[in-house]
Design an enzyme around this catalytic site. Structure first.
Site, mmCIF file in Angstrom:
data_model
loop_
_atom_site.group_PDB
_atom_site.id
_atom_site.type_symbol
_atom_site.label_atom_id
_atom_site.label_comp_id
_atom_site.label_asym_id
_atom_site.label_seq_id
_atom_site.Cartn_x
_atom_site.Cartn_y
_atom_site.Cartn_z
ATOM 1 N N ASN A 9 0.816 -1.199 -0.022
ATOM 2 C CA ASN A 9 0.178 -0.011 0.135
ATOM 3 C C ASN A 9 0.744 1.126 0.135
ATOM 4 O O ASN A 9 1.628 1.755 0.861
ATOM 5 C CB ASN A 9 -0.951 -0.005 1.323
ATOM 6 N N TRP A 10 1.094 2.027 -1.047
ATOM 7 C CA TRP A 10 2.065 3.139 -1.399
ATOM 8 C C TRP A 10 1.345 4.272 -0.688
ATOM 9 O O TRP A 10 1.924 5.309 -1.050
ATOM 10 C CB TRP A 10 2.383 3.043 -2.845
ATOM 11 N N LYS A 11 0.158 4.382 -0.323
ATOM 12 C CA LYS A 11 -0.592 5.582 0.014
ATOM 13 C C LYS A 11 -0.369 6.684 -0.866
ATOM 14 O O LYS A 11 -0.444 6.497 -1.916
ATOM 15 C CB LYS A 11 -0.089 5.717 1.661
ATOM 16 N N HIS A 95 -9.417 1.050 4.586
ATOM 17 C CA HIS A 95 -8.328 1.297 5.423
ATOM 18 C C HIS A 95 -8.281 2.097 6.624
ATOM 19 O O HIS A 95 -9.171 3.400 6.441
ATOM 20 C CB HIS A 95 -7.041 1.764 4.452
ATOM 21 N N GLU A 97 -6.760 4.421 7.614
ATOM 22 C CA GLU A 97 -6.583 6.021 7.337
ATOM 23 C C GLU A 97 -7.677 6.627 6.597
ATOM 24 O O GLU A 97 -8.102 7.831 6.895
ATOM 25 C CB GLU A 97 -5.509 6.247 6.598
ATOM 26 N N GLU A 167 -5.078 -4.787 10.664
ATOM 27 C CA GLU A 167 -4.197 -3.640 10.699
ATOM 28 C C GLU A 167 -4.507 -2.936 12.305
ATOM 29 O O GLU A 167 -5.216 -2.121 12.066
ATOM 30 C CB GLU A 167 -4.249 -2.811 9.583
ATOM 31 N N GLY A 173 2.632 2.662 10.660
ATOM 32 C CA GLY A 173 3.694 3.722 10.750
ATOM 33 C C GLY A 173 4.261 4.058 11.837
ATOM 34 O O GLY A 173 5.016 4.995 12.166
ATOM 35 N N SER A 213 3.670 -1.871 10.292
ATOM 36 C CA SER A 213 5.158 -2.019 10.522
ATOM 37 C C SER A 213 5.593 -3.338 10.294
ATOM 38 O O SER A 213 6.653 -3.959 10.820
ATOM 39 C CB SER A 213 5.508 -1.390 11.807
ATOM 40 N N GLY A 234 3.122 -1.004 4.191
ATOM 41 C CA GLY A 234 3.061 0.259 3.945
ATOM 42 C C GLY A 234 4.612 0.773 3.747
ATOM 43 O O GLY A 234 5.144 0.451 2.662
ATOM 44 N N GLY A 235 5.146 1.487 4.607
ATOM 45 C CA GLY A 235 6.558 2.225 4.413
ATOM 46 C C GLY A 235 7.490 1.254 3.824
ATOM 47 O O GLY A 235 8.114 1.646 2.809
HETATM 48 P P1 13P Z 1 3.126 0.427 7.716
HETATM 49 O O1 13P Z 1 3.677 -0.664 6.996
HETATM 50 O O2 13P Z 1 3.754 1.804 7.123
HETATM 51 O O3 13P Z 1 2.988 0.532 9.030
HETATM 52 O O4 13P Z 1 1.651 0.720 7.090
HETATM 53 C C1 13P Z 1 0.818 -0.456 7.091
HETATM 54 C C2 13P Z 1 -0.474 -0.178 6.487
HETATM 55 O O5 13P Z 1 -0.933 0.728 6.793
HETATM 56 C C3 13P Z 1 -0.851 -0.820 5.036
HETATM 57 O O6 13P Z 1 -1.937 -0.580 4.839
#
Ligand code: 13P
Length: 252
Positions: A9-11, A95, A97, A167, A173, A213, A234-235
């Site tokens: 997930n590149w956000k 998600h 967010e 999640e 994050g 994470s 994510g990251g």
């Molecule tokens: P991180 O891996 O950056 O914690 O993000 C997780 C995420 O929100 C994947 O959708």
């Protein structure tokens, strides 16, 4: 057997050029990993270029969100028919967010899940508790409610493509990963709830990913557990070498 699925997930990161450059560097690193389903979810503007670039590769491309309707006066939204028209095959739904910043609710998650299934998009439905809910011993209640409302009114026979991502919001994050024990316990709660709502065969077939994470050095311990069928990253998915290493480690 549930096939391992590792999704990025590149956000709100990466332009179209940066997205295709990622794929050029990444694809050779995972070309022998055909036991794992790999999905990249870039921003909307990168979707067409990435779908094109991924055609000859065993990588699928998904969106990070969609509206549930095919069209209408909904400024700024993208419909499922627009996604399938450009060749996207997966979509993230609900998600945390989006729940936190864009008023996504369990009810809109349910509408989007029904719509994704109707359009043959593989839905990755995100659930997870906040830190205060975990600290108040409400994790099981939160997860059960999120799963029940998401699946409400859906014929179990239509749920074969369903993917759930657990999640925990406190792990996203933050560098604070759930321990394998915490993750496995939550995944079991989710699977039991799917069985309650949609029957045990749907529950046994549904892939449940862990997200929050995930890094190369914790992917093995998480993905080796019985009820963890992959990861939503994510990251650590923004860098080709790091995301490839997660895929490699997750299969060991
Ligand atoms: P991180 O891996 O950056 O914690 O993000 C997780 C995420 O929100 C994947 O959708």
């Amino acid at each position: 057997m549930r096939k391992l699925l590792i999704a990025a997930n590149w956000k709100m990161y990466k332009t179209p050029a940066e997205s295709t450059a990622f794929l050029t560097a990444f694809a050779p690193l995972v070309k022998h990993h055909d036991k794992t389903e790999i999905v990249l979810c870039p921003s909307m503007t990168s979707l067409p270029a990435l779908v094109d670039a991924a055609r000859s590769k065993s990588v699928s491309i998904g969106a990070q969100n969609m509206h549930w309707l095919n069209e209408g006066a909904y400024t700024g939204e993208t419909s499922p028919t627009m996604l399938t028209a450009i060749g996207a095959t997966h979509v993230l739904i609900g998600h945390s967010e989006r729940r936190q910043y864009f008023n996504e609710t369990d009810t809109t998650v349910n509408l989007k899940l029904k719509s994704a299934l109707a359009h043959s998009l593989t839905p990755i439905v995100c659930v997870g508790e906040h830190l205060n809910e975990r600290e108040s011993n409400l994790t099981a209640n939160v997860l059960k409610l999120q799963v029940s409302v998401a699946l409400e009114g859906i014929d179990p026979a239509a749920l074969a493509p369903l993917v759930i991502a657990y999640e925990p919001v406190w792990a996203i994050g933050t560098g604070r990963t759930a321990t394998p024990e915490i993750a496995e316990e939550a995944h079991k709660i989710i699977r039991t709830q799917i069985a309650q709502v949609a029957g045990s065969s749907v529950a046994a077939a549904t892939r449940i990913l862990y997200g929050g994470s995930v890094k190369p050095d914790n992917a093995t311990a998480l993905c080796r557990l019985d009820d963890i069928d992959g990861a939503l990253v994510g990251g650590a998915s923004l860098d080709p070498a790091s995301f490839a290493q997660i895929i490699i480690n997750a299969t060991h």
